[in-house]
Design a protein around this motif. Sequence first.
Motif, PDB file in Angstrom:
ATOM      1  N   LYS A  91       0.847  -1.198   0.000  1.00 31.41           N
ATOM      2  CA  LYS A  91       0.000   0.000   0.000  1.00 31.41           C
ATOM      3  C   LYS A  91       0.880   1.245   0.000  1.00 31.41           C
ATOM      4  N   ALA A  92       1.943   1.188   0.785  1.00 28.15           N
ATOM      5  CA  ALA A  92       2.882   2.314   0.820  1.00 28.15           C
ATOM      6  C   ALA A  92       3.621   2.430  -0.513  1.00 28.15           C
ATOM      7  N   LEU A  93       3.968   1.281  -1.103  1.00 27.04           N
ATOM      8  CA  LEU A  93       4.639   1.303  -2.407  1.00 27.04           C
ATOM      9  C   LEU A  93       3.727   1.887  -3.482  1.00 27.04           C
ATOM     10  N   SER A  94       2.423   1.617  -3.392  1.00 26.43           N
ATOM     11  CA  SER A  94       1.504   2.183  -4.381  1.00 26.43           C
ATOM     12  C   SER A  94       1.423   3.695  -4.226  1.00 26.43           C
ATOM     13  N   SER A  95       1.588   4.201  -3.009  1.00 22.14           N
ATOM     14  CA  SER A  95       1.622   5.654  -2.792  1.00 22.14           C
ATOM     15  C   SER A  95       2.878   6.251  -3.418  1.00 22.14           C
ATOM     16  N   LEU A  96       4.015   5.574  -3.226  1.00 21.04           N
ATOM     17  CA  LEU A  96       5.271   6.027  -3.830  1.00 21.04           C
ATOM     18  C   LEU A  96       5.143   6.061  -5.348  1.00 21.04           C
ATOM     19  N   HIS A  97       4.595   4.993  -5.917  1.00 22.36           N
ATOM     20  CA  HIS A  97       4.404   4.906  -7.368  1.00 22.36           C
ATOM     21  C   HIS A  97       3.515   6.038  -7.876  1.00 22.36           C
ATOM     22  N   ALA A  98       2.403   6.291  -7.184  1.00 20.52           N
ATOM     23  CA  ALA A  98       1.451   7.310  -7.634  1.00 20.52           C
ATOM     24  C   ALA A  98       2.046   8.715  -7.551  1.00 20.52           C
ATOM     25  N   VAL A  99       2.791   9.001  -6.495  1.00 23.84           N
ATOM     26  CA  VAL A  99       3.410  10.337  -6.360  1.00 23.84           C
ATOM     27  C   VAL A  99       4.387  10.576  -7.505  1.00 23.84           C
ATOM     28  N   LEU A 100       5.193   9.570  -7.834  1.00 22.74           N
ATOM     29  CA  LEU A 100       6.165   9.726  -8.918  1.00 22.74           C
ATOM     30  C   LEU A 100       5.474   9.766 -10.281  1.00 22.74           C
ATOM     31  N   LYS A 101       4.392   9.020 -10.419  1.00 21.08           N
ATOM     32  CA  LYS A 101       3.648   9.001 -11.693  1.00 21.08           C
ATOM     33  C   LYS A 101       2.985  10.344 -11.968  1.00 21.08           C
ATOM     34  N   PHE A 102       2.313  10.902 -10.946  1.00 20.48           N
ATOM     35  CA  PHE A 102       1.549  12.133 -11.138  1.00 20.48           C
ATOM     36  C   PHE A 102       2.313  13.395 -10.738  1.00 20.48           C
ATOM     37  N   GLN A 103       3.508  13.215 -10.150  1.00 21.05           N
ATOM     38  CA  GLN A 103       4.332  14.351  -9.733  1.00 21.05           C
ATOM     39  C   GLN A 103       3.606  15.269  -8.758  1.00 21.05           C
ATOM     40  N   SER A 104       2.749  14.677  -7.930  1.00 17.65           N
ATOM     41  CA  SER A 104       1.951  15.466  -6.997  1.00 17.65           C
ATOM     42  C   SER A 104       1.368  14.554  -5.929  1.00 17.65           C
ATOM     43  N   PHE A 105       1.480  14.973  -4.663  1.00 17.86           N
ATOM     44  CA  PHE A 105       0.871  14.222  -3.571  1.00 17.86           C
ATOM     45  C   PHE A 105      -0.657  14.310  -3.656  1.00 17.86           C
ATOM     46  N   ASP A 106      -1.169  15.483  -4.038  1.00 19.65           N
ATOM     47  CA  ASP A 106      -2.625  15.665  -4.145  1.00 19.65           C
ATOM     48  C   ASP A 106      -3.222  14.770  -5.230  1.00 19.65           C
ATOM     49  N   LYS A 107      -2.581  14.765  -6.417  1.00 20.53           N
ATOM     50  CA  LYS A 107      -3.097  13.941  -7.520  1.00 20.53           C
ATOM     51  C   LYS A 107      -2.962  12.458  -7.206  1.00 20.53           C
ATOM     52  N   ALA A 108      -1.864  12.095  -6.517  1.00 24.09           N
ATOM     53  CA  ALA A 108      -1.680  10.699  -6.116  1.00 24.09           C
ATOM     54  C   ALA A 108      -2.785  10.286  -5.153  1.00 24.09           C
ATOM     55  N   ALA A 109      -3.118  11.180  -4.213  1.00 23.93           N
ATOM     56  CA  ALA A 109      -4.174  10.895  -3.238  1.00 23.93           C
ATOM     57  C   ALA A 109      -5.519  10.712  -3.937  1.00 23.93           C
ATOM     58  N   GLU A 110      -5.792  11.576  -4.901  1.00 23.18           N
ATOM     59  CA  GLU A 110      -7.049  11.481  -5.658  1.00 23.18           C
ATOM     60  C   GLU A 110      -7.117  10.164  -6.420  1.00 23.18           C
ATOM     61  N   TYR A 111      -6.016   9.781  -7.045  1.00 25.05           N
ATOM     62  CA  TYR A 111      -5.941   8.540  -7.818  1.00 25.05           C
ATOM     63  C   TYR A 111      -6.147   7.314  -6.929  1.00 25.05           C
ATOM     64  N   LEU A 112      -5.577   7.359  -5.712  1.00 23.86           N
ATOM     65  CA  LEU A 112      -5.650   6.224  -4.790  1.00 23.86           C
ATOM     66  C   LEU A 112      -6.872   6.263  -3.878  1.00 23.86           C
ATOM     67  N   HIS A 113      -7.677   7.325  -3.999  1.00 25.09           N
ATOM     68  CA  HIS A 113      -8.854   7.520  -3.139  1.00 25.09           C
ATOM     69  C   HIS A 113      -8.455   7.582  -1.664  1.00 25.09           C
ATOM     70  N   LEU A 114      -7.383   8.328  -1.414  1.00 26.68           N
ATOM     71  CA  LEU A 114      -6.884   8.557  -0.059  1.00 26.68           C
ATOM     72  C   LEU A 114      -6.774  10.057   0.175  1.00 26.68           C
ATOM     73  N   THR A 115      -6.486  10.432   1.411  1.00 25.49           N
ATOM     74  CA  THR A 115      -6.197  11.844   1.677  1.00 25.49           C
ATOM     75  C   THR A 115      -4.727  12.087   1.360  1.00 25.49           C
ATOM     76  N   GLN A 116      -4.390  13.344   1.124  1.00 29.42           N
ATOM     77  CA  GLN A 116      -2.991  13.704   0.854  1.00 29.42           C
ATOM     78  C   GLN A 116      -2.119  13.326   2.051  1.00 29.42           C
ATOM     79  N   SER A 117      -2.663  13.495   3.246  1.00 31.45           N
ATOM     80  CA  SER A 117      -1.946  13.162   4.476  1.00 31.45           C
ATOM     81  C   SER A 117      -1.648  11.665   4.552  1.00 31.45           C
TER      82      SER A 117
END
Length: 198
Positions: free
Chosen positions: A5-31
């Motif tokens: 789950k943490a690795l998917s967060s790392l992947h999403a942040v690098l993919k979207f270049q944004s913590f906010d967009k990664a959170a939206e993609y993963l249906h999580l909060t930015q925090s």
Amino acid sequence: MLDYKALSSLHAVLKFQSFDKAAEYLHLTQSAVSQNIKRLEQECGRPLLIRARPVVATPLGEQLLAHFNKVTMLEEGLQEAIQGQQATQPINIAVNNDVLATWFTDVVCQFSASDKTKLHIKAADQAKTRALLQTGEVVACVSQIGTPVAGGDSIFLGNMYYELVATPSFIEEHLKGDLSATAVLKSPSLIYDEYDEL
């Protein structure tokens, strides 16, 4: 066991270049995304991201990302075998510019006629495509280096031959009729990037 789950967060942040967009993609909060990566960094004992613009993975972050990409692709292949579903994860491959400009489009056409898997093609110099394979950024590459990477295989595809051509006006203006290698090397030329030695 790695925290996927943490690795998917790392992947999403690098993919979207944004913590906010990664959170939206993963249906999580930015925090939550930030905490997932922080927890993974604590488990590894080293930073995984350089939090700048753009966000960049550290060498360890790149290794973990490569591992995550491989596991995701393996799991999708397994799901496809079990349920007959089409894989949604694209296959990342590295190809050099000369190949892209010549014969590779025919390969892609033949592949797409028999398989609906998406291809994500990274263009890189033929001396650098293998490095992308070694880091796990891609799962296959066209390279001038024939030695296989660990756990992989190498297949000889053939040779590419280059033919030097120029207009008569270019020969007259820049070569003054001198077609020697020395004269050609001194004439104006186009290079794809800093690695292009042709």
